[in-house]
Design an enzyme around this catalytic site. Structure first.
Site, PDB file in Angstrom:
ATOM      1  N   GLY A   1       0.737  -1.236   0.047  1.00  0.00           N
ATOM      2  CA  GLY A   1      -0.087   0.024  -0.040  1.00  0.00           C
ATOM      3  C   GLY A   1       0.946   1.263   0.043  1.00  0.00           C
ATOM      4  O   GLY A   1       2.031   1.265  -0.077  1.00  0.00           O
TER       5      GLY A   1
ATOM      6  N   GLY B   1      -4.332  -1.559   6.523  1.00  0.00           N
ATOM      7  CA  GLY B   1      -5.614  -1.032   6.887  1.00  0.00           C
ATOM      8  C   GLY B   1      -6.549  -0.438   5.693  1.00  0.00           C
ATOM      9  O   GLY B   1      -6.127  -0.347   4.588  1.00  0.00           O
TER      10      GLY B   1
ATOM     11  N   THR C   1     -10.302   1.749   4.597  1.00  0.00           N
ATOM     12  CA  THR C   1     -11.622   2.664   4.902  1.00  0.00           C
ATOM     13  C   THR C   1     -12.706   2.377   4.310  1.00  0.00           C
ATOM     14  O   THR C   1     -12.898   1.652   3.158  1.00  0.00           O
ATOM     15  CB  THR C   1     -11.109   4.235   4.370  1.00  0.00           C
ATOM     16  OG1 THR C   1     -10.941   4.223   3.028  1.00  0.00           O
ATOM     17  CG2 THR C   1     -10.008   4.794   5.100  1.00  0.00           C
TER      18      THR C   1
ATOM     19  N   GLN D   1     -16.273   8.667   9.744  1.00  0.00           N
ATOM     20  CA  GLN D   1     -15.245   7.599  10.049  1.00  0.00           C
ATOM     21  C   GLN D   1     -15.316   7.034  11.301  1.00  0.00           C
ATOM     22  O   GLN D   1     -14.423   6.614  11.935  1.00  0.00           O
ATOM     23  CB  GLN D   1     -13.752   7.963   9.946  1.00  0.00           C
ATOM     24  CG  GLN D   1     -13.370   8.094   8.504  1.00  0.00           C
ATOM     25  CD  GLN D   1     -11.982   8.328   8.323  1.00  0.00           C
ATOM     26  OE1 GLN D   1     -11.157   9.112   9.023  1.00  0.00           O
ATOM     27  NE2 GLN D   1     -11.445   7.374   7.415  1.00  0.00           N
TER      28      GLN D   1
ATOM     29  N   TYR E   1     -13.536   3.581  11.367  1.00  0.00           N
ATOM     30  CA  TYR E   1     -12.127   3.793  11.354  1.00  0.00           C
ATOM     31  C   TYR E   1     -11.381   4.333  12.669  1.00  0.00           C
ATOM     32  O   TYR E   1     -10.313   4.209  12.888  1.00  0.00           O
ATOM     33  CB  TYR E   1     -11.758   4.618   9.957  1.00  0.00           C
ATOM     34  CG  TYR E   1     -10.348   4.638   9.622  1.00  0.00           C
ATOM     35  CD1 TYR E   1      -9.569   3.979   8.681  1.00  0.00           C
ATOM     36  CD2 TYR E   1      -9.693   5.762   9.841  1.00  0.00           C
ATOM     37  CE1 TYR E   1      -8.372   4.008   8.194  1.00  0.00           C
ATOM     38  CE2 TYR E   1      -8.338   6.100   9.585  1.00  0.00           C
ATOM     39  CZ  TYR E   1      -7.971   5.133   8.772  1.00  0.00           C
ATOM     40  OH  TYR E   1      -6.396   5.333   8.134  1.00  0.00           O
TER      41      TYR E   1
ATOM     42  N   GLY F   1      -0.818  11.897   9.491  1.00  0.00           N
ATOM     43  CA  GLY F   1      -2.000  12.523   9.123  1.00  0.00           C
ATOM     44  C   GLY F   1      -2.474  12.196   7.731  1.00  0.00           C
ATOM     45  O   GLY F   1      -2.245  11.036   7.594  1.00  0.00           O
TER      46      GLY F   1
ATOM     47  N   THR G   1      -1.896  11.645   4.001  1.00  0.00           N
ATOM     48  CA  THR G   1      -0.642  11.244   3.511  1.00  0.00           C
ATOM     49  C   THR G   1      -1.093  11.158   1.928  1.00  0.00           C
ATOM     50  O   THR G   1      -2.104  10.462   1.784  1.00  0.00           O
ATOM     51  CB  THR G   1      -0.152  10.053   4.254  1.00  0.00           C
ATOM     52  OG1 THR G   1      -0.003  10.397   5.447  1.00  0.00           O
ATOM     53  CG2 THR G   1       1.333   9.863   3.421  1.00  0.00           C
TER      54      THR G   1
HETATM   55  N1  CAA Z   1     -18.305  18.350  10.171  1.00  0.00           N
HETATM   56  C1  CAA Z   1     -19.551  18.464  10.588  1.00  0.00           C
HETATM   57  N2  CAA Z   1     -20.565  18.484   9.526  1.00  0.00           N
HETATM   58  C2  CAA Z   1     -20.136  17.765   8.238  1.00  0.00           C
HETATM   59  C3  CAA Z   1     -18.736  17.415   8.143  1.00  0.00           C
HETATM   60  C4  CAA Z   1     -17.898  17.809   9.345  1.00  0.00           C
HETATM   61  N3  CAA Z   1     -16.704  17.603   8.960  1.00  0.00           N
HETATM   62  N4  CAA Z   1     -18.696  16.905   6.795  1.00  0.00           N
HETATM   63  C5  CAA Z   1     -19.839  16.982   6.339  1.00  0.00           C
HETATM   64  N5  CAA Z   1     -20.733  17.281   7.154  1.00  0.00           N
HETATM   65  C6  CAA Z   1     -22.295  17.804   6.910  1.00  0.00           C
HETATM   66  C7  CAA Z   1     -22.566  18.258   5.656  1.00  0.00           C
HETATM   67  O1  CAA Z   1     -22.336  19.528   5.579  1.00  0.00           O
HETATM   68  C8  CAA Z   1     -23.949  17.579   5.516  1.00  0.00           C
HETATM   69  O2  CAA Z   1     -24.876  18.436   6.005  1.00  0.00           O
HETATM   70  P1  CAA Z   1     -26.442  18.681   5.508  1.00  0.00           P
HETATM   71  O3  CAA Z   1     -27.065  17.591   5.644  1.00  0.00           O
HETATM   72  O4  CAA Z   1     -26.970  19.743   6.452  1.00  0.00           O
HETATM   73  O5  CAA Z   1     -26.196  19.238   4.180  1.00  0.00           O
HETATM   74  C9  CAA Z   1     -23.878  16.255   6.150  1.00  0.00           C
HETATM   75  O6  CAA Z   1     -22.840  16.250   7.148  1.00  0.00           O
HETATM   76  C10 CAA Z   1     -23.734  15.143   5.288  1.00  0.00           C
HETATM   77  O7  CAA Z   1     -22.393  15.086   4.833  1.00  0.00           O
HETATM   78  P2  CAA Z   1     -21.946  14.784   3.385  1.00  0.00           P
HETATM   79  O8  CAA Z   1     -22.891  15.458   2.217  1.00  0.00           O
HETATM   80  O9  CAA Z   1     -20.567  14.967   3.132  1.00  0.00           O
HETATM   81  O10 CAA Z   1     -22.530  13.065   3.499  1.00  0.00           O
HETATM   82  P3  CAA Z   1     -22.057  11.806   2.666  1.00  0.00           P
HETATM   83  O11 CAA Z   1     -22.826  10.884   2.973  1.00  0.00           O
HETATM   84  O12 CAA Z   1     -22.125  12.425   1.180  1.00  0.00           O
HETATM   85  O13 CAA Z   1     -20.401  11.770   2.803  1.00  0.00           O
HETATM   86  C11 CAA Z   1     -18.327  10.949   3.800  1.00  0.00           C
HETATM   87  C12 CAA Z   1     -20.159  11.186   4.134  1.00  0.00           C
HETATM   88  C13 CAA Z   1     -18.023  10.280   2.300  1.00  0.00           C
HETATM   89  C14 CAA Z   1     -17.951  10.232   4.961  1.00  0.00           C
HETATM   90  C15 CAA Z   1     -17.907  12.618   3.699  1.00  0.00           C
HETATM   91  O14 CAA Z   1     -18.223  13.341   4.620  1.00  0.00           O
HETATM   92  C16 CAA Z   1     -16.159  12.178   3.833  1.00  0.00           C
HETATM   93  O15 CAA Z   1     -15.798  12.186   2.832  1.00  0.00           O
HETATM   94  N6  CAA Z   1     -15.950  12.513   4.941  1.00  0.00           N
HETATM   95  C17 CAA Z   1     -14.251  12.472   5.206  1.00  0.00           C
HETATM   96  C18 CAA Z   1     -13.994  11.348   5.628  1.00  0.00           C
HETATM   97  C19 CAA Z   1     -12.361  11.159   5.721  1.00  0.00           C
HETATM   98  O16 CAA Z   1     -11.743  12.253   6.303  1.00  0.00           O
HETATM   99  N7  CAA Z   1     -11.543   9.981   5.411  1.00  0.00           N
HETATM  100  C20 CAA Z   1     -10.362  10.042   5.123  1.00  0.00           C
HETATM  101  C21 CAA Z   1      -9.893   8.675   4.361  1.00  0.00           C
HETATM  102  S1  CAA Z   1      -8.160   8.760   4.332  1.00  0.00           S
HETATM  103  C22 CAA Z   1      -7.972   7.889   5.750  1.00  0.00           C
HETATM  104  O17 CAA Z   1      -8.687   7.850   6.378  1.00  0.00           O
HETATM  105  C23 CAA Z   1      -6.422   8.055   5.902  1.00  0.00           C
HETATM  106  C24 CAA Z   1      -6.026   8.654   7.449  1.00  0.00           C
HETATM  107  O18 CAA Z   1      -5.797   7.879   8.285  1.00  0.00           O
HETATM  108  C25 CAA Z   1      -6.023  10.264   7.574  1.00  0.00           C
END
Ligand code: CAA
Length: 246
Positions: free
Chosen positions: A12, A90, A92, A150, A153, A184, A186
């Site tokens: 990965g 790992g 997601t 998450q 996760y 963080g 990456t």
């Molecule tokens: N805080 C508060 N509210 C939030 C938010 C946040 N961070 N993000 C979204 N919202 C709200 C939106 O504004 C929306 O509000 P309304 O319904 O009032 O409009 C509601 O939450 C729904 O949000 P989404 O439209 O984004 O919901 P979705 O189902 O389409 O998507 C999700 C959900 C795919 C999880 C998306 O929020 C997302 O991608 N989040 C980030 C996840 C993330 O950081 N993943 C990291 C992957 S990499 C990794 O994990 C490696 C590592 O270790 C760092």
């Protein structure tokens, strides 16, 4: 004699950088990959110009307790010892909790957290008997701060930290250290797969305003394995550009 390091999820984004760093550090690397991915594992091996003294590909389902026990006991006999374990595998399955399926919950907990039992249990006793060993578990900033979308996760990655502190307490008297690196965001395929807008908004919150490189994560693992890390145990090293300070 080369020291031997086993790393899960070796091909990965972060795993690959750690594998290359460990080869550079003089380890023989046992690089695990999931069942059915022999071909892509071999491609990864060839693309990195590894030789079989440097890297041994090892098929393993980190979710399968019995298979891990059997195959890792066999590996210990074949290789004679394992000096280092890097629990890196790992996945997601992001989604808001209301919409999260039981299978998305379970798959992440099994792969990211239960794997620590499956991989570490067959090898920890050997390290304690030998009086030396290093274990590094790759968690995430999101296990420390909790990330919207998450729950699975973040729970698994936080669990890895609790596990590591407890095991560090058990291993200390036998010379076995257990630490965590918490990257963080990456520059890896896992992060590239995120929605671009969401990723841009997260990047804007990172004080350093950029993603980590996989090599930056690998170097912190190398540090914990080096002589400089000999007295560090039960610690979580954040490598997150200031995104979360704890
Ligand atoms: N805080 C508060 N509210 C939030 C938010 C946040 N961070 N993000 C979204 N919202 C709200 C939106 O504004 C929306 O509000 P309304 O319904 O009032 O409009 C509601 O939450 C729904 O949000 P989404 O439209 O984004 O919901 P979705 O189902 O389409 O998507 C999700 C959900 C795919 C999880 C998306 O929020 C997302 O991608 N989040 C980030 C996840 C993330 O950081 N993943 C990291 C992957 S990499 C990794 O994990 C490696 C590592 O270790 C760092």
């Amino acid at each position: 004699m080369k020291k031997i390091a086993l790393i899960t999820g070796a091909k990965g984004g972060i795993g690959s950088a750690i594998s290359s760093q460990l080869v550079k550090d003089g380890y023989r690397v046992i690089a695990t990959h999931s069942a059915g991915s022999q071909e892509s594992a071999q491609e990864w091996f060839d693309a990195n110009n590894f030789n079989t003294d440097q890297v041994r590909l090892f098929e393993l389902d980190v979710k399968d307790t019995d298979q891990c026990s059997e195959r890792l006991c066999g590996l210990l006999e074949e290789e004679g010892t394992i000096d280092v374990v890097i629990n890196n595998a790992g996945i997601t399955r992001d989604g808001t909790f209301k919409k999260m399926s039981a299978s998305d919950w379970k798959e992440v907990i099994d792969t990211n957290l239960n794997s620590l039992f499956n991989i570490t249990q067959p090898l920890f006793g050997h390290m304690c008997e030998k009086g030396a060993g290093r274990i590094v578990n790759i968690s995430s900033v999101n296990g420390l701060k909790g990330q919207f979308g998450q729950t699975n996760y973040s729970a698994a990655k936080a669990g890895m930290i609790g596990f590591s502190k407890a095991l560090a307490a058990e291993g200390a008297k036998s010379g076995v250290t257990v630490n965590v690196v918490a990257p963080g965001y990456t520059a890896t395929p896992m992060v590239s797969a995120m929605n671009t807008e969401v990723l841009e908004s997260i990047k804007a919150q990172i004080p350093m305003k950029r993603l980590a490189t996989p090599e930056e994560i690998a170097m912190s693992v190398s540090y914990l394995l080096s002589d400089a890390g000999a007295y560090i145990t039960g610690e979580t090293l954040s490598v997150n550009g200031g995104l979360y300070m704890h």
